[in-house]
Structures are given as structure tokens and as C-alpha cells.
Design a protein around this motif. Structure first.
Motif, PDB file in Angstrom:
ATOM      1  N   ALA A 157       0.796  -1.225   0.000  1.00  0.00           N
ATOM      2  CA  ALA A 157       0.000   0.000   0.000  1.00  0.00           C
ATOM      3  C   ALA A 157       0.831   1.279   0.000  1.00  0.00           C
ATOM      4  CB  ALA A 157      -0.936   0.012   1.214  1.00  0.00           C
ATOM      5  N   ASP A 158       0.319   2.270  -0.723  1.00  0.00           N
ATOM      6  CA  ASP A 158       0.836   3.629  -0.591  1.00  0.00           C
ATOM      7  C   ASP A 158       0.336   4.189   0.730  1.00  0.00           C
ATOM      8  OD1 ASP A 158      -1.819   5.265  -1.175  1.00  0.00           O
ATOM      9  OD2 ASP A 158      -1.690   3.644  -2.628  1.00  0.00           O
ATOM     10  N   SER A 159       0.885   5.322   1.161  1.00  0.00           N
ATOM     11  CA  SER A 159       0.542   5.873   2.471  1.00  0.00           C
ATOM     12  C   SER A 159      -0.929   6.277   2.563  1.00  0.00           C
ATOM     13  CB  SER A 159       1.435   7.072   2.797  1.00  0.00           C
ATOM     14  OG  SER A 159       1.358   8.053   1.767  1.00  0.00           O
ATOM     15  N   HIS A 160      -1.494   6.780   1.482  1.00  0.00           N
ATOM     16  CA  HIS A 160      -2.906   7.190   1.471  1.00  0.00           C
ATOM     17  C   HIS A 160      -3.814   5.982   1.682  1.00  0.00           C
ATOM     18  CE1 HIS A 160      -6.235   9.721  -0.713  1.00  0.00           C
ATOM     19  NE2 HIS A 160      -6.628   9.234   0.438  1.00  0.00           N
ATOM     20  N   GLY A 189      -3.031   0.813  -7.230  1.00  0.00           N
ATOM     21  CA  GLY A 189      -3.491  -0.561  -7.211  1.00  0.00           C
ATOM     22  C   GLY A 189      -2.461  -1.486  -7.827  1.00  0.00           C
ATOM     23  N   GLU A 190      -2.688  -2.796  -7.697  1.00  0.00           N
ATOM     24  CA  GLU A 190      -1.760  -3.796  -8.205  1.00  0.00           C
ATOM     25  C   GLU A 190      -2.350  -4.479  -9.435  1.00  0.00           C
ATOM     26  OE1 GLU A 190       1.295  -4.810  -6.911  1.00  0.00           O
ATOM     27  OE2 GLU A 190       1.197  -3.140  -5.497  1.00  0.00           O
ATOM     28  N   CYS A 191      -1.621  -4.443 -10.537  1.00  0.00           N
ATOM     29  CA  CYS A 191      -2.043  -5.152 -11.736  1.00  0.00           C
ATOM     30  C   CYS A 191      -1.884  -6.648 -11.513  1.00  0.00           C
ATOM     31  CB  CYS A 191      -1.221  -4.709 -12.943  1.00  0.00           C
ATOM     32  SG  CYS A 191      -1.689  -5.541 -14.483  1.00  0.00           S
ATOM     33  N   CYS A 192      -2.915  -7.415 -11.854  1.00  0.00           N
ATOM     34  CA  CYS A 192      -2.891  -8.862 -11.591  1.00  0.00           C
ATOM     35  C   CYS A 192      -2.155  -9.666 -12.652  1.00  0.00           C
ATOM     36  CB  CYS A 192      -4.326  -9.381 -11.465  1.00  0.00           C
ATOM     37  SG  CYS A 192      -5.179  -8.806  -9.981  1.00  0.00           S
ATOM     38  N   SER A 193      -1.717  -9.003 -13.710  1.00  0.00           N
ATOM     39  CA  SER A 193      -0.986  -9.731 -14.751  1.00  0.00           C
ATOM     40  C   SER A 193       0.453  -9.998 -14.312  1.00  0.00           C
ATOM     41  CB  SER A 193      -0.974  -8.930 -16.053  1.00  0.00           C
ATOM     42  OG  SER A 193      -0.105  -9.548 -16.990  1.00  0.00           O
ATOM     43  N   TYR A 195       2.777 -10.579 -16.183  1.00  0.00           N
ATOM     44  CA  TYR A 195       3.638 -10.068 -17.242  1.00  0.00           C
ATOM     45  C   TYR A 195       3.695  -8.550 -17.253  1.00  0.00           C
ATOM     46  CZ  TYR A 195       2.352 -14.780 -18.681  1.00  0.00           C
ATOM     47  OH  TYR A 195       2.097 -16.126 -18.699  1.00  0.00           O
ATOM     48  N   CYS A 196       3.026  -7.898 -16.330  1.00  0.00           N
ATOM     49  CA  CYS A 196       2.962  -6.437 -16.331  1.00  0.00           C
ATOM     50  C   CYS A 196       4.332  -5.833 -16.030  1.00  0.00           C
ATOM     51  CB  CYS A 196       1.954  -5.948 -15.300  1.00  0.00           C
ATOM     52  SG  CYS A 196       1.794  -4.145 -15.260  1.00  0.00           S
ATOM     53  N   PRO A 197       4.795  -4.914 -16.875  1.00  0.00           N
ATOM     54  CA  PRO A 197       6.111  -4.297 -16.629  1.00  0.00           C
ATOM     55  C   PRO A 197       6.084  -3.260 -15.508  1.00  0.00           C
ATOM     56  CG  PRO A 197       5.085  -3.322 -18.555  1.00  0.00           C
ATOM     57  CD  PRO A 197       4.195  -4.446 -18.134  1.00  0.00           C
ATOM     58  N   ASP A 198       4.905  -2.725 -15.208  1.00  0.00           N
ATOM     59  CA  ASP A 198       4.795  -1.671 -14.201  1.00  0.00           C
ATOM     60  C   ASP A 198       4.212  -2.176 -12.885  1.00  0.00           C
ATOM     61  OD1 ASP A 198       5.757   0.290 -16.014  1.00  0.00           O
ATOM     62  OD2 ASP A 198       3.761   0.360 -16.929  1.00  0.00           O
ATOM     63  N   ALA A 199       3.264  -3.087 -12.968  1.00  0.00           N
ATOM     64  CA  ALA A 199       2.605  -3.712 -11.817  1.00  0.00           C
ATOM     65  C   ALA A 199       1.665  -2.765 -11.068  1.00  0.00           C
ATOM     66  CB  ALA A 199       3.615  -4.320 -10.856  1.00  0.00           C
ATOM     67  N   ARG A 200       2.120  -1.543 -10.764  1.00  0.00           N
ATOM     68  CA  ARG A 200       1.308  -0.609  -9.998  1.00  0.00           C
ATOM     69  C   ARG A 200       0.777   0.515 -10.886  1.00  0.00           C
ATOM     70  NH1 ARG A 200       1.438  -0.724  -4.676  1.00  0.00           N
ATOM     71  NH2 ARG A 200       1.433   1.517  -4.336  1.00  0.00           N
ATOM     72  N   VAL A 201      -0.474   0.898 -10.636  1.00  0.00           N
ATOM     73  CA  VAL A 201      -1.115   1.948 -11.421  1.00  0.00           C
ATOM     74  C   VAL A 201      -2.141   2.633 -10.538  1.00  0.00           C
ATOM     75  CG1 VAL A 201      -2.959   0.442 -12.277  1.00  0.00           C
ATOM     76  CG2 VAL A 201      -2.254   2.428 -13.644  1.00  0.00           C
ATOM     77  N   GLU A 202      -2.499   3.859 -10.906  1.00  0.00           N
ATOM     78  CA  GLU A 202      -3.529   4.559 -10.140  1.00  0.00           C
ATOM     79  C   GLU A 202      -4.796   3.714 -10.100  1.00  0.00           C
ATOM     80  OE1 GLU A 202      -4.335   8.866 -10.425  1.00  0.00           O
ATOM     81  OE2 GLU A 202      -2.721   8.838 -11.918  1.00  0.00           O
ATOM     82  N   ARG A 203      -5.363   3.563  -8.909  1.00  0.00           N
ATOM     83  CA  ARG A 203      -6.514   2.684  -8.742  1.00  0.00           C
ATOM     84  C   ARG A 203      -7.698   3.125  -9.592  1.00  0.00           C
ATOM     85  NH1 ARG A 203      -8.768   2.267  -2.909  1.00  0.00           N
ATOM     86  NH2 ARG A 203      -6.547   2.191  -2.449  1.00  0.00           N
ATOM     87  N   CYS A 204      -7.898   4.430  -9.704  1.00  0.00           N
ATOM     88  CA  CYS A 204      -9.052   4.940 -10.454  1.00  0.00           C
ATOM     89  C   CYS A 204      -8.959   4.631 -11.944  1.00  0.00           C
ATOM     90  CB  CYS A 204      -9.212   6.440 -10.223  1.00  0.00           C
ATOM     91  SG  CYS A 204      -7.819   7.432 -10.810  1.00  0.00           S
ATOM     92  N   LYS A 205      -7.767   4.270 -12.428  1.00  0.00           N
ATOM     93  CA  LYS A 205      -7.582   3.985 -13.848  1.00  0.00           C
ATOM     94  C   LYS A 205      -7.569   2.489 -14.160  1.00  0.00           C
ATOM     95  CE  LYS A 205      -4.877   8.209 -14.646  1.00  0.00           C
ATOM     96  NZ  LYS A 205      -3.575   8.758 -15.097  1.00  0.00           N
ATOM     97  N   MET A 206      -7.768   1.666 -13.139  1.00  0.00           N
ATOM     98  CA  MET A 206      -7.649   0.224 -13.333  1.00  0.00           C
ATOM     99  C   MET A 206      -8.896  -0.372 -13.979  1.00  0.00           C
ATOM    100  SD  MET A 206      -5.580  -1.102 -10.005  1.00  0.00           S
ATOM    101  CE  MET A 206      -4.913  -2.499 -10.913  1.00  0.00           C
ATOM    102  N   LEU A 207      -8.682  -1.466 -14.708  1.00  0.00           N
ATOM    103  CA  LEU A 207      -9.765  -2.230 -15.310  1.00  0.00           C
ATOM    104  C   LEU A 207     -10.021  -3.458 -14.453  1.00  0.00           C
ATOM    105  CD1 LEU A 207      -8.499  -2.158 -19.014  1.00  0.00           C
ATOM    106  CD2 LEU A 207     -10.105  -0.586 -17.929  1.00  0.00           C
ATOM    107  N   VAL A 208     -11.278  -3.880 -14.379  1.00  0.00           N
ATOM    108  CA  VAL A 208     -11.631  -5.043 -13.572  1.00  0.00           C
ATOM    109  C   VAL A 208     -12.237  -6.106 -14.466  1.00  0.00           C
ATOM    110  CG1 VAL A 208     -13.914  -4.112 -13.016  1.00  0.00           C
ATOM    111  CG2 VAL A 208     -12.892  -5.847 -11.530  1.00  0.00           C
TER     112      VAL A 208
END
Length: 250
Positions: A157-160, A189-193, A195-208
Motif C-alpha cells: 500500500a501507498d501511504s494514502h 493498485g496492483e495489476c494482476c498480470s 507479465y505487467c512491466p509496471d505492476a502498480r497503477v492509479e486505482r481509479c484507472k484500473m480495469l476489472v
């Protein structure tokens, strides 16, 4: 008249001293209460406190054995449950005791945030969420199954995200100032792939995943690349959720 005036002045001075004493006493009590705030953790007896702390330490000892769980979060959480169940069956099968366990973990994690021990606070928040979900599934029947995504999010988790999670679960205002400090931080948030090169992305931009709603991705590309791996879990989780929803309607 002089005597009466002197007497009145003396009584007034004594009253002022008494009022001042009461104010100082109240301030001291407030400071003491702030200093020893247990953030909602109030075990009924010393014996309950001992059992709860002993259980948490035993669970965390198993959980922190990285060689045993090969650094896999889901395996570590479930494996630690299985490793401690026989000895602590009285805890795992008792709702009131598990609620005390959750309250104690929140208390400890909050103290760690306030003292700056963020890495350990993340571990406790993650473990605490596992216990919360276990209670929801096993006792309250308000969830179909335990979801890994939230626990993974808390473990990194990030601090927020961390402060917000704990602040919503404690009855005191001890994290209010800390929240003001970190609320500008973007929630990640954490990308569940895998193979993801970044793994972490803003939660509001994530796909479910719209089928099981248990897997989150940073992009359509990551979602597609993970599908061969996710497919089995997706079908199982969707079936579990469908059965759970059908039972709730009966």
C-alpha cells in the motif's frame, strides 16, 4: 465589613484555585488518554489479551517464513491459517475472539503508522484484512469467498491507502492528522498480470474483470495477456459468487 470582605475574597481565591486544579486535572487526563489510546482494542480480561497476542504472534511467525511460502501472498495467508488451526482452533472458530484479534491488529498497525514503522504496518493491515474476510465468509456469510486483490493492495500500500484503511476502522481520531498529511497521495493498485512491466497503477484507472470482479489490470493488454492464467480462477470464482447470490435469494 472588612472581615466579611476578606472572607469573601479568600473564598473566591480558593474557588479559583479549585477551578484551575480541575482544568489542569482534565488536561492531564486528556493527555494520558491520548498517550495510551488503544484505538478501539479493549479486551475484556488480561487472559483474553494474552490469548489474542499469543495467537497473532504465532500466525505472523508462520506468515513471515518466506522460505516456506516462496513469497506468495495467498499461499502464505492460507498456509499460516492451516499451520495455526490445530493449536488455535478455539480462536479460529470463535467469532468474538476473532473480532478481538482484528481489533488488536488494527491497534498495532495504527501505532506502527504513528511511529513511522510503515513496512510492518502494511503487513498487519494485510493480515488484518485476511481475518476480516475470513469472518465475513465463515461467520457473517456476507461474502462468497476471500478476495486476494485487497490483501495484495494493502501489502504494497501507498501511504494514502494504508492510513485511509486503518482510519475507517478505528473509533478514535488518532489518525486524522496523519490522513491530512497523506490524502494528496494518489491511491495505487496492483495489476494482476504476471507479465505487467509496471505492476502498480492509479486505482481509479484500473480495469476489472467483469465476470468475476476479482482481478484488476492496468491496461487491456495486460488483461488479455493474463487471461490464460486467470481463466481457471475466473470461472471458479464466478461460479462461487453465483451460488452465493442464489442462496441469498432463497
Amino acid at each position: 465589613k472588612a472581615r466579611k470582605a476578606a472572607k469573601a475574597a479568600k473564598e473566591e481565591a480558593e474557588q479559583d484555585r479549585d477551578n484551575s486544579f480541575q482544568v489542569q486535572l482534565q488536561l492531564r487526563r486528556t493527555q494520558i488518554n491520548d498517550a495510551v489510546c488503544f484505538h478501539g482494542y479493549h479486551p475484556p480480561t488480561a487472559a483474553d489479551d494474552r490469548i489474542v497476542r499469543e495467537f497473532i504472534l504465532a500466525y505472523l511467525e508462520e506468515y513471515n517464513d518466506e522460505d516456506k511460502w516462496d513469497r506468495n501472498l495467498k499461499t502464505a495467508l492460507k498456509g499460516s491459517f492451516e499451520a495455526t488451526f490445530e493449536k488455535y482452533a478455539a480462536v479460529w472458530t470463535n467469532l468474538e475472539t476473532l473480532e478481538l484479534v482484528i481489533s488488536c491488529i488494527l491497534f498495532v498497525a495504527t501505532k506502527q503508522v504513528l511511529s513511522g514503522n510503515i513496512p510492518q504496518a502494511k503487513i498487519n493491515a494485510c493480515v488484518g484484512n485476511f481475518f476480516e474476510q475470513h469472518v465475513a465468509c465463515t461467520f457473517r456469510h456476507s461474502k462468497a469467498s476471500i478476495e486476494e486483490a485487497k490483501m495484495l493492495e494493502l501489502s504494497n500500500a501507498d501511504s494514502h491507502t494504508l492510513v485511509s484503511y486503518l482510519r475507517k476502522r478505528i473509533p478514535c481520531s488518532c489518525l486524522d492528522e496523519k490522513y491530512k498529511e497523506v490524502k494528496h497521495v494518489k491511491k495505487m493498485g496492483e495489476c494482476c498480470s504476471p507479465y505487467c512491466p509496471d505492476a502498480r497503477v492509479e486505482r481509479c484507472k484500473m480495469l476489472v474483470c467483469t465476470r468475476c470482479r476479482r482481478a484488476f489490470y492496468c491496461s487491456r493488454e495486460c488483461q488479455k495477456s493474463a487471461w490464460p492464467i486467470h481463466k481457471v480462477n475466473c470461472e471458479r470464482n464466478a461460479a462461487i459468487q453465483a451460488n452465493f447470490d442464489a442462496d441469498k435469494k432463497k
